[in-house]
Design a protein around this motif. Structure first.
Motif, mmCIF file in Angstrom:
data_model
loop_
_atom_site.group_PDB
_atom_site.id
_atom_site.type_symbol
_atom_site.label_atom_id
_atom_site.label_comp_id
_atom_site.label_asym_id
_atom_site.label_seq_id
_atom_site.Cartn_x
_atom_site.Cartn_y
_atom_site.Cartn_z
ATOM 1 N N THR A 35 -3.364 134.044 26.218
ATOM 2 C CA THR A 35 -3.699 134.407 24.833
ATOM 3 C C THR A 35 -4.054 135.891 24.784
ATOM 4 O OG1 THR A 35 -6.053 133.953 25.105
ATOM 5 C CG2 THR A 35 -4.633 132.097 24.475
ATOM 6 N N HIS A 36 -4.159 136.440 23.585
ATOM 7 C CA HIS A 36 -4.559 137.844 23.428
ATOM 8 C C HIS A 36 -5.935 138.075 24.063
ATOM 9 C CE1 HIS A 36 -1.501 139.885 21.013
ATOM 10 N NE2 HIS A 36 -1.287 138.734 20.394
ATOM 11 N N THR A 37 -6.837 137.118 23.888
ATOM 12 C CA THR A 37 -8.186 137.255 24.450
ATOM 13 C C THR A 37 -8.143 137.261 25.968
ATOM 14 O OG1 THR A 37 -9.160 136.133 22.535
ATOM 15 C CG2 THR A 37 -10.485 136.226 24.553
ATOM 16 N N PRO B 192 -3.733 147.134 27.328
ATOM 17 C CA PRO B 192 -4.319 147.814 26.162
ATOM 18 C C PRO B 192 -4.478 146.872 24.977
ATOM 19 C CG PRO B 192 -2.025 148.461 26.487
ATOM 20 C CD PRO B 192 -2.409 147.678 27.696
ATOM 21 N N ALA B 193 -5.566 147.121 24.216
ATOM 22 C CA ALA B 193 -5.849 146.258 23.070
ATOM 23 C C ALA B 193 -4.724 146.355 22.043
ATOM 24 C CB ALA B 193 -7.187 146.645 22.446
ATOM 25 N N GLY B 194 -4.388 147.577 21.619
ATOM 26 C CA GLY B 194 -3.235 147.783 20.737
ATOM 27 C C GLY B 194 -3.257 146.948 19.482
ATOM 28 N N GLU B 195 -4.199 147.215 18.600
ATOM 29 C CA GLU B 195 -4.308 146.442 17.364
ATOM 30 C C GLU B 195 -2.973 146.424 16.626
ATOM 31 O OE1 GLU B 195 -7.042 146.350 13.303
ATOM 32 O OE2 GLU B 195 -7.599 147.638 14.989
ATOM 33 N N GLY B 196 -2.531 145.249 16.268
ATOM 34 C CA GLY B 196 -1.269 145.101 15.563
ATOM 35 C C GLY B 196 -0.075 144.918 16.465
ATOM 36 N N LEU B 197 -0.258 145.095 17.792
ATOM 37 C CA LEU B 197 0.852 144.928 18.731
ATOM 38 C C LEU B 197 1.021 143.458 19.101
ATOM 39 C CD1 LEU B 197 0.248 147.888 21.234
ATOM 40 C CD2 LEU B 197 1.854 147.801 19.309
ATOM 41 N N SER B 198 2.244 143.069 19.372
ATOM 42 C CA SER B 198 2.491 141.717 19.868
ATOM 43 C C SER B 198 2.071 141.611 21.327
ATOM 44 C CB SER B 198 3.980 141.377 19.742
ATOM 45 O OG SER B 198 4.732 142.187 20.646
#
Length: 446
Positions: free
Chosen positions: A17-19, A34-40
């Protein structure tokens, strides 16, 4: 190979998962996604892997494999790491199998030994295995090995077993680990163990490998699989080093056990007298010894004491750079860099010698004890290495290169630095580059 490994690792990460991807640095030793807000997820993963080298990917694959128990991923990583090493050919593996005949495991169970390194069944096969056996239907590989090697010895040869489990094509590390288990004293002991090791080494030597004793268990030898090296024969027993004053006077407390005692000048040197294995001597082991003999002392105290034995700015620069660059990277696995180490000990005072010359090269500037019995001598040459009374001397130079030849013939490696190489703005990068190449040559983990 790099592309395939990158895809395998990306597939593992894609299942998170993203988390979980954000927590990866804590679980998988250093991979930063990298966190990359909005990235898949795929974009985050591609960014994390983009700048990793083939070696980086291989090391990462091994960490993931341990974390997940994934043999296929472990094998993919090891194949990359072993790409430039001499292979163990299928011919050698076949001949190794024939040494064992139809008994790989000895006193142990074959399944117990083999499944530590090779997958023997899938969860599906495990679940339906008992039902299938009752009807004589499909059996897992684990069931077949149990039936043909443990329950009915002689049904299968070890050569046939190797074909079934994939031992003819697996990584060198996995094959070597299996051999270590086969000659472990829980499997074979006494004369049988020693004869097996001797027969295996005769075969393994053709490809440049061997089984060597590393330690003991209840008086029985423990063997490890390693590249065959020309290192120094025998095991180090006493290290007399960090000399900073008058030459110590040394005697034997017990000549039978090779136990030494310092009769005078004890304050001028250190004596490391603990067993040193075929893995060499690590800085962490030296620090542990120092803490025991000097209660309350630590690595910083030891480093300060060792520096007192250094005799020039060039030696100080080499010593300091070694720890500055490599201790953060290697940590507990950093080889100990020992300064001012006695190689020969000549108990007589030079001026009293009448019937012979003193032993040459009595002391080395630095010594590293690396895995595989490799002993690395580092010498920092000032003008006294080439001159006598400030005048160039062919005799002094000849004595030096003669001593070097004898050391090399005994299995030591010698590397010389001109003192002027180790001072100035580019000295640190030159020193770091040397040790990186040395560690790569001797496969010291980085």
């Amino acid at each position: 190979m790099t592309t395939n490994l990158r895809i395998l690792i990306a597939d593992v990460l894609q299942a998170m998962t993203h988390t979980e991807l954000s927590q990866a640095p804590l679980e998988i030793a250093g991979l930063v996604v990298p966190a990359g807000e909005g990235l898949s997820k795929r974009q985050r993963i591609d960014s994390a892997l983009a700048n990793l080298t083939e070696m980086d990917l291989a090391q990462l694959a091994l960490k993931f494999a341990v974390h997940r128990g994934d043999v296929s991923l472990d094998e993919a990583g090891r194949k990359v790491l072993e790409a430039n090493d001499p292979p163990i050919t299928q011919i050698t593996r076949r001949d190794v199998a024939r040494v064992f005949g139809d008994d790989l495991a000895g006193e142990r169970g074959t399944v117990e030994m083999v499944e530590r390194y090779f997958p023997l069944s899938t969860p599906f096969e495990d679940f339906f295995g008992s039902m299938a056996r009752s009807r004589g239907a499909h059996q897992s590989l684990r069931d077949k090995i149990t039936r043909h090697m443990d329950d009915n010895p002689g049904d299968w040869s070890v050569e046939h077993l190797f074909g079934e489990i994939g031992a003819f094509d697996c990584s060198r590390a996995r094959f070597g680990a299996l051999l270590e288990e086969a000659v472990h004293p829980l499997a074979r002991s006494g004369e049988e163990q020693l004869k097996s090791v001797a027969a295996l080494n005769k075969i393994l030597a053709r490809d440049g490998y061997e089984l060597v004793q590393e330690s003991e268990l209840s008086g029985h030898p423990i063997f490890v699989f390693r590249p065959l090296v020309r290192g120094v024969g025998g095991r180090p027993k006493n290290l007399i080093f960090a000399s900073q004053g008058p030459k110590p006077e040394i005697g034997f407390a017990d000549a039978i056990n090779n136990d030494i005692v310092i009769l005078s000048g004890e304050e001028s040197c250190l004596v490391y007298d603990r067993p040193i294995s075929s893995n060499g001597l690590l800085w962490s082991e030296l620090v542990a010894w120092w803490s025991d003999i000097m209660p309350g002392a630590n690595a910083a105290n030891l480093g300060a004491r060792l520096q007192k034995s250094l005799s020039s700015d060039a030696e100080h620069k080499l010593f300091a750079t070694y720890f500055k660059v490599f201790h953060p990277a290697l940590g507990e696995t950093l080889p100990a860099l020992l300064p001012q180490v006695y190689l020969h000990y000549d108990p007589a005072i030079v001026k009293t010698l009448r019937h012979r010359l003193p032993l040459p090269r009595q002391r080395m500037d630095f010594l590293l004890l690396l895995p595989g019995r490799q002993r690395i001598v580092l010498e920092v040459d000032g003008k006294h290495h080439f001159s006598e009374k400030d005048r160039p001397s062919l005799k002094v130079y000849a004595d030096m290169v003669s001593a070097d030849r004898e050391l090399r013939l005994a299995g030591y490696e010698i590397y010389r630095f001109g003192a002027n190489e180790l001072v100035g703005d580019d000295a640190e990068s030159r020193i770091a580059d040397f040790f990186k190449k040395l560690f790569r040559l001797h496969r010291v983990a980085r």
